[in-house]
Write a protein that holds these residues in place. Sequence first.
Motif, PDB file in Angstrom:
ATOM      1  N   PRO A  82       0.831  -1.213   0.000  1.00 17.23           N
ATOM      2  CA  PRO A  82       0.000   0.000   0.000  1.00 17.23           C
ATOM      3  C   PRO A  82       0.864   1.263   0.000  1.00 17.23           C
ATOM      4  CG  PRO A  82      -0.694  -1.551   1.709  1.00 17.23           C
ATOM      5  CD  PRO A  82       0.619  -2.048   1.199  1.00 17.23           C
ATOM      6  N   VAL A  83       0.282   2.352  -0.467  1.00 18.14           N
ATOM      7  CA  VAL A  83       0.944   3.657  -0.405  1.00 18.14           C
ATOM      8  C   VAL A  83       0.627   4.291   0.939  1.00 18.14           C
ATOM      9  CG1 VAL A  83       1.085   5.956  -1.428  1.00 18.14           C
ATOM     10  CG2 VAL A  83       0.869   3.938  -2.906  1.00 18.14           C
ATOM     11  N   ARG A  84       1.668   4.749   1.643  1.00 21.02           N
ATOM     12  CA  ARG A  84       1.471   5.370   2.954  1.00 21.02           C
ATOM     13  C   ARG A  84       2.563   6.418   3.187  1.00 21.02           C
ATOM     14  NH1 ARG A  84       0.891   0.937   6.747  1.00 21.02           N
ATOM     15  NH2 ARG A  84       0.893  -0.535   5.028  1.00 21.02           N
ATOM     16  N   ALA A  85       2.307   7.309   4.119  1.00 24.08           N
ATOM     17  CA  ALA A  85       3.310   8.302   4.500  1.00 24.08           C
ATOM     18  C   ALA A  85       4.414   7.622   5.307  1.00 24.08           C
ATOM     19  CB  ALA A  85       2.670   9.407   5.327  1.00 24.08           C
ATOM     20  N   VAL A  86       5.672   7.967   4.999  1.00 23.94           N
ATOM     21  CA  VAL A  86       6.814   7.378   5.701  1.00 23.94           C
ATOM     22  C   VAL A  86       7.527   8.482   6.474  1.00 23.94           C
ATOM     23  CG1 VAL A  86       8.994   6.149   5.442  1.00 23.94           C
ATOM     24  CG2 VAL A  86       7.056   5.565   3.970  1.00 23.94           C
ATOM     25  N   THR A  87       7.453   8.402   7.785  1.00 22.11           N
ATOM     26  CA  THR A  87       7.946   9.467   8.660  1.00 22.11           C
ATOM     27  C   THR A  87       9.408   9.795   8.401  1.00 22.11           C
ATOM     28  OG1 THR A  87       6.361   8.815  10.375  1.00 22.11           O
ATOM     29  CG2 THR A  87       8.242  10.149  11.065  1.00 22.11           C
ATOM     30  N   ILE A  88      10.246   8.762   8.276  1.00 19.03           N
ATOM     31  CA  ILE A  88      11.681   8.988   8.136  1.00 19.03           C
ATOM     32  C   ILE A  88      12.018   9.698   6.825  1.00 19.03           C
ATOM     33  CG2 ILE A  88      12.352   6.816   7.009  1.00 19.03           C
ATOM     34  CD1 ILE A  88      14.656   6.648   9.021  1.00 19.03           C
ATOM     35  N   ASN A  89      11.106   9.646   5.869  1.00 15.90           N
ATOM     36  CA  ASN A  89      11.283  10.331   4.584  1.00 15.90           C
ATOM     37  C   ASN A  89      10.437  11.596   4.507  1.00 15.90           C
ATOM     38  OD1 ASN A  89      13.118   8.429   3.773  1.00 15.90           O
ATOM     39  ND2 ASN A  89      11.707   7.284   2.486  1.00 15.90           N
ATOM     40  N   ASN A  90      10.358  12.293   5.635  1.00 15.14           N
ATOM     41  CA  ASN A  90       9.632  13.569   5.730  1.00 15.14           C
ATOM     42  C   ASN A  90       8.158  13.441   5.390  1.00 15.14           C
ATOM     43  OD1 ASN A  90      11.992  15.111   6.422  1.00 15.14           O
ATOM     44  ND2 ASN A  90      12.612  15.004   4.270  1.00 15.14           N
ATOM     45  N   GLY A  91       7.590  12.271   5.662  1.00  9.29           N
ATOM     46  CA  GLY A  91       6.166  12.075   5.449  1.00  9.29           C
ATOM     47  C   GLY A  91       5.759  11.884   4.005  1.00  9.29           C
ATOM     48  N   VAL A  92       6.730  11.742   3.110  1.00  7.85           N
ATOM     49  CA  VAL A  92       6.409  11.512   1.701  1.00  7.85           C
ATOM     50  C   VAL A  92       5.677  10.177   1.578  1.00  7.85           C
ATOM     51  CG1 VAL A  92       7.401  11.097  -0.591  1.00  7.85           C
ATOM     52  CG2 VAL A  92       8.361  12.862   0.895  1.00  7.85           C
ATOM     53  N   ARG A  93       4.634  10.174   0.742  1.00  8.58           N
ATOM     54  CA  ARG A  93       3.854   8.955   0.541  1.00  8.58           C
ATOM     55  C   ARG A  93       4.510   8.080  -0.523  1.00  8.58           C
ATOM     56  NH1 ARG A  93      -0.975   8.686   2.733  1.00  8.58           N
ATOM     57  NH2 ARG A  93      -1.824   7.353   1.072  1.00  8.58           N
ATOM     58  N   MET A  94       4.630   6.802  -0.220  1.00  5.87           N
ATOM     59  CA  MET A  94       5.247   5.838  -1.131  1.00  5.87           C
ATOM     60  C   MET A  94       4.764   4.454  -0.758  1.00  5.87           C
ATOM     61  SD  MET A  94       9.123   5.882   0.451  1.00  5.87           S
ATOM     62  CE  MET A  94       9.166   7.654   0.224  1.00  5.87           C
ATOM     63  N   ARG A  95       5.068   3.497  -1.593  1.00  5.19           N
ATOM     64  CA  ARG A  95       4.696   2.122  -1.256  1.00  5.19           C
ATOM     65  C   ARG A  95       5.581   1.638  -0.103  1.00  5.19           C
ATOM     66  NH1 ARG A  95       0.863   0.109  -4.362  1.00  5.19           N
ATOM     67  NH2 ARG A  95       0.586   0.915  -6.479  1.00  5.19           N
ATOM     68  N   ALA A  96       4.943   1.158   0.939  1.00  6.16           N
ATOM     69  CA  ALA A  96       5.672   0.725   2.131  1.00  6.16           C
ATOM     70  C   ALA A  96       4.826  -0.294   2.883  1.00  6.16           C
ATOM     71  CB  ALA A  96       5.966   1.920   3.045  1.00  6.16           C
ATOM     72  N   TRP A  97       5.491  -1.267   3.461  1.00  8.41           N
ATOM     73  CA  TRP A  97       4.791  -2.289   4.243  1.00  8.41           C
ATOM     74  C   TRP A  97       4.491  -1.810   5.656  1.00  8.41           C
ATOM     75  CZ3 TRP A  97       2.730  -5.837   1.367  1.00  8.41           C
ATOM     76  CH2 TRP A  97       3.335  -6.206   0.168  1.00  8.41           C
ATOM     77  N   TYR A  98       5.204  -0.761   6.088  1.00  6.74           N
ATOM     78  CA  TYR A  98       4.942  -0.147   7.392  1.00  6.74           C
ATOM     79  C   TYR A  98       5.672   1.191   7.428  1.00  6.74           C
ATOM     80  CZ  TYR A  98       9.488  -2.402   8.263  1.00  6.74           C
ATOM     81  OH  TYR A  98      10.783  -2.831   8.171  1.00  6.74           O
ATOM     82  N   ASP A  99       5.298   2.030   8.358  1.00  5.32           N
ATOM     83  CA  ASP A  99       5.978   3.314   8.532  1.00  5.32           C
ATOM     84  C   ASP A  99       7.299   3.085   9.275  1.00  5.32           C
ATOM     85  OD1 ASP A  99       6.518   6.027   8.581  1.00  5.32           O
ATOM     86  OD2 ASP A  99       5.170   6.442  10.269  1.00  5.32           O
ATOM     87  N   ILE A 100       8.283   3.899   8.955  1.00  9.69           N
ATOM     88  CA  ILE A 100       9.559   3.908   9.685  1.00  9.69           C
ATOM     89  C   ILE A 100       9.611   5.231  10.435  1.00  9.69           C
ATOM     90  CG2 ILE A 100      12.062   3.800   9.505  1.00  9.69           C
ATOM     91  CD1 ILE A 100      11.726   2.315   6.867  1.00  9.69           C
ATOM     92  N   VAL A 101       9.576   5.142  11.745  1.00  9.26           N
ATOM     93  CA  VAL A 101       9.379   6.345  12.556  1.00  9.26           C
ATOM     94  C   VAL A 101      10.676   6.947  13.085  1.00  9.26           C
ATOM     95  CG1 VAL A 101       7.048   5.634  13.211  1.00  9.26           C
ATOM     96  CG2 VAL A 101       8.983   4.968  14.640  1.00  9.26           C
ATOM     97  N   GLY A 102      11.816   6.258  12.932  1.00 11.79           N
ATOM     98  CA  GLY A 102      13.076   6.806  13.427  1.00 11.79           C
ATOM     99  C   GLY A 102      14.242   5.927  13.048  1.00 11.79           C
ATOM    100  N   MET A 103      15.409   6.281  13.553  1.00 12.52           N
ATOM    101  CA  MET A 103      16.635   5.567  13.203  1.00 12.52           C
ATOM    102  C   MET A 103      16.973   4.431  14.168  1.00 12.52           C
ATOM    103  SD  MET A 103      17.618   6.805  10.392  1.00 12.52           S
ATOM    104  CE  MET A 103      19.244   6.031  10.298  1.00 12.52           C
ATOM    105  N   ASP A 104      16.331   4.386  15.342  1.00 12.63           N
ATOM    106  CA  ASP A 104      16.635   3.372  16.344  1.00 12.63           C
ATOM    107  C   ASP A 104      15.997   2.045  15.947  1.00 12.63           C
ATOM    108  OD1 ASP A 104      17.607   2.383  18.840  1.00 12.63           O
ATOM    109  OD2 ASP A 104      15.557   2.525  19.609  1.00 12.63           O
TER     110      ASP A 104
END
Length: 228
Positions: free
Chosen positions: A61-83
């Motif tokens: 699915p296309v979703r906003a990815v936090t680590i990429n400044n909220g840009v929407r792209m195909r992703a299996w889950y959001d990545i919220v940080g570097m840890d």
Amino acid sequence: MTTSSASAVLETVEQETGPEPQWSVLWLHGLGADGHDFAPLVPELVRPGWPALRFVFPHAPVRAVTINNGVRMRAWYDIVGMDFPTRADSAGIEESIVQVEALIAREQARGIAADRLLLAGFSQGGAITLAAGLRRQVPLAGLIALSTYLPGAAQAKAHLAQAATAQPVFMAHGTGDPVIPLVHADQSARVLGELGFDVQWHRYPMAHQVCAEEIRDLGDWMARRFAL
């Protein structure tokens, strides 16, 4: 190659290596890619004498990815940080596991039993492969995790289904991977081994990618699955 869709499952790209496939390989792409990404790999991987295979490459699915400044792209889950222990959005992972299970159920409806289905993934897709594999009550033929790691490895035992460890695992990683450092993949392979999985673990002198030697080793591993 065909593209298919259904209301209950993700859209997919499919390739069949022969009529009436006897096995399926469900392959999940990485962040920002789509189901077309690994389709060109099929002719490099498939060997003479293998049973007819259906490769299924779903589009995340296309979703906003936090680590990429909220840009929407195909992703299996959001990545919220570097840890790494906390970077993966757990709700997104659970949602993707449900979607993968729907695709597995569709393959079963098309005549492919769980023990003739390989679940594979690269990077984010590999993370979902391992997370979904942990929860499988009915074992699949095997799990393929490329350039990836197990999200929440420290809590993995809490999610482990009793039958899951019957699934052999092929894991491979680049020693110079700048996206998912080798240490996290190495830890994941070690945790899976401690849980009881039969893990074949490979390292290659590469970055966040695949290489010819890796595809050769994966082909050897798959050939052993088909021979059982």
